[in-house]
Design an enzyme around this catalytic site. Structure first.
Site, PDB file in Angstrom:
ATOM      1  N   ASP A 196       0.848  -1.174   0.000  1.00  0.00           N
ATOM      2  CA  ASP A 196       0.000   0.000   0.000  1.00  0.00           C
ATOM      3  C   ASP A 196       0.899   1.245   0.000  1.00  0.00           C
ATOM      4  O   ASP A 196       2.053   1.162   0.415  1.00  0.00           O
ATOM      5  CB  ASP A 196      -0.869  -0.073   1.268  1.00  0.00           C
ATOM      6  CG  ASP A 196      -1.771   1.120   1.422  1.00  0.00           C
ATOM      7  OD1 ASP A 196      -2.352   1.562   0.409  1.00  0.00           O
ATOM      8  OD2 ASP A 196      -1.897   1.614   2.559  1.00  0.00           O
ATOM      9  N   ASP A 204      -0.143   4.921   1.094  1.00  0.00           N
ATOM     10  CA  ASP A 204      -0.326   5.797   2.260  1.00  0.00           C
ATOM     11  C   ASP A 204      -0.371   4.974   3.545  1.00  0.00           C
ATOM     12  O   ASP A 204      -1.225   4.107   3.710  1.00  0.00           O
ATOM     13  CB  ASP A 204      -1.617   6.612   2.097  1.00  0.00           C
ATOM     14  CG  ASP A 204      -1.599   7.439   0.818  1.00  0.00           C
ATOM     15  OD1 ASP A 204      -0.746   8.319   0.695  1.00  0.00           O
ATOM     16  OD2 ASP A 204      -2.432   7.170  -0.078  1.00  0.00           O
ATOM     17  N   GLN A 209      -6.683   5.945  -4.841  1.00  0.00           N
ATOM     18  CA  GLN A 209      -6.505   7.402  -4.904  1.00  0.00           C
ATOM     19  C   GLN A 209      -7.789   8.022  -5.438  1.00  0.00           C
ATOM     20  O   GLN A 209      -7.845   8.563  -6.540  1.00  0.00           O
ATOM     21  CB  GLN A 209      -5.283   7.757  -5.762  1.00  0.00           C
ATOM     22  CG  GLN A 209      -3.958   7.317  -5.142  1.00  0.00           C
ATOM     23  CD  GLN A 209      -3.664   7.977  -3.801  1.00  0.00           C
ATOM     24  OE1 GLN A 209      -4.054   9.135  -3.577  1.00  0.00           O
ATOM     25  NE2 GLN A 209      -3.020   7.267  -2.879  1.00  0.00           N
TER      26      GLN A 209
HETATM   27 MG    MG Z   1      -2.952   2.757   3.714  1.00  0.00          MG
END
Ligand code: MG
Ligand code: ZN
Length: 179
Positions: free
Chosen positions: A22, A24, A67
């Site tokens: 992943d 973020d 996103q």
């Molecule tokens: Mg994340």
């Protein structure tokens, strides 16, 4: 709906397995909001160093990220590409060469097959990179990451946000499993 936004490194060697990560909360600092400019990227240096130490003869390294800021109209797809270019460069500078990335750019209501917890980012990578998802792993900090891995038939490796020690521990379990 459109396919996920994606990028593949030119000349990346073929691999049958991947470690998906992943963005973020794993590669970059979890900001409790959307990253809308390169200036907002904060790299998790120790996480990236740990990713750089995985067996790259065995595993491709692939980012899989939601996103929805694009689908929500907060960021253009081109600006997201610019941000992701910066992520690729920043990872390389910290010792982890990314092979590919896949971003779902849809909004939650779009009904796309790629917004995690749906498995579409992983299955797109499988189809384009020739991966065996049953021999692949997904390191993520959200339940939706683990659900996407499960639905794709890959192994989920849950970590807490921005937790380098957790990532190292998960990667250690991976190497002991694969030998
Ligand atoms: Mg994340
Ligand atoms: Zn999507």
């Amino acid at each position: 709906v459109t396919p996920p936004l994606s990028w593949r490194r030119a000349g990346a060697p073929p691999r049958s397995r991947a470690v998906f990560v992943d963005r973020d909360g794993v590669v970059t600092r979890w900001l409790h909001g959307f990253v809308l400019s390169e200036a907002e990227i904060v790299f998790n240096d120790e996480v990236i160093r740990a990713l750089g130490a995985i067996d790259r003869e065995r595993y491709a390294l692939v980012v899989a990220s939601n996103q929805s800021c694009v689908g929500r109209g907060l960021l253009s797809a081109e600006r997201l590409r610019t941000i992701m270019d910066r992520v690729v460069d920043g990872m390389r500078a910290r010792g982890a060469e990314l092979d590919a990335w896949y971003c779902c750019i849809h909004a939650p209501g779009d009904g796309c097959p790629c917004r995690k917890p749906a498995p579409g980012l992983l299955t797109a990578a499988r189809d384009e990179l020739g991966l065996d998802l049953a021999a692949s792993y997904f390191i993520g900090d959200q339940p939706s990451d683990m659900e996407a891995a499960r639905r794709a038939g890959a192994h989920g490796l849950p970590v807490r946000a921005d937790d380098a020690a957790g990532v190292r521990a998960r990667l250690a379990s991976l190497s002991s499993r694969s030998r």
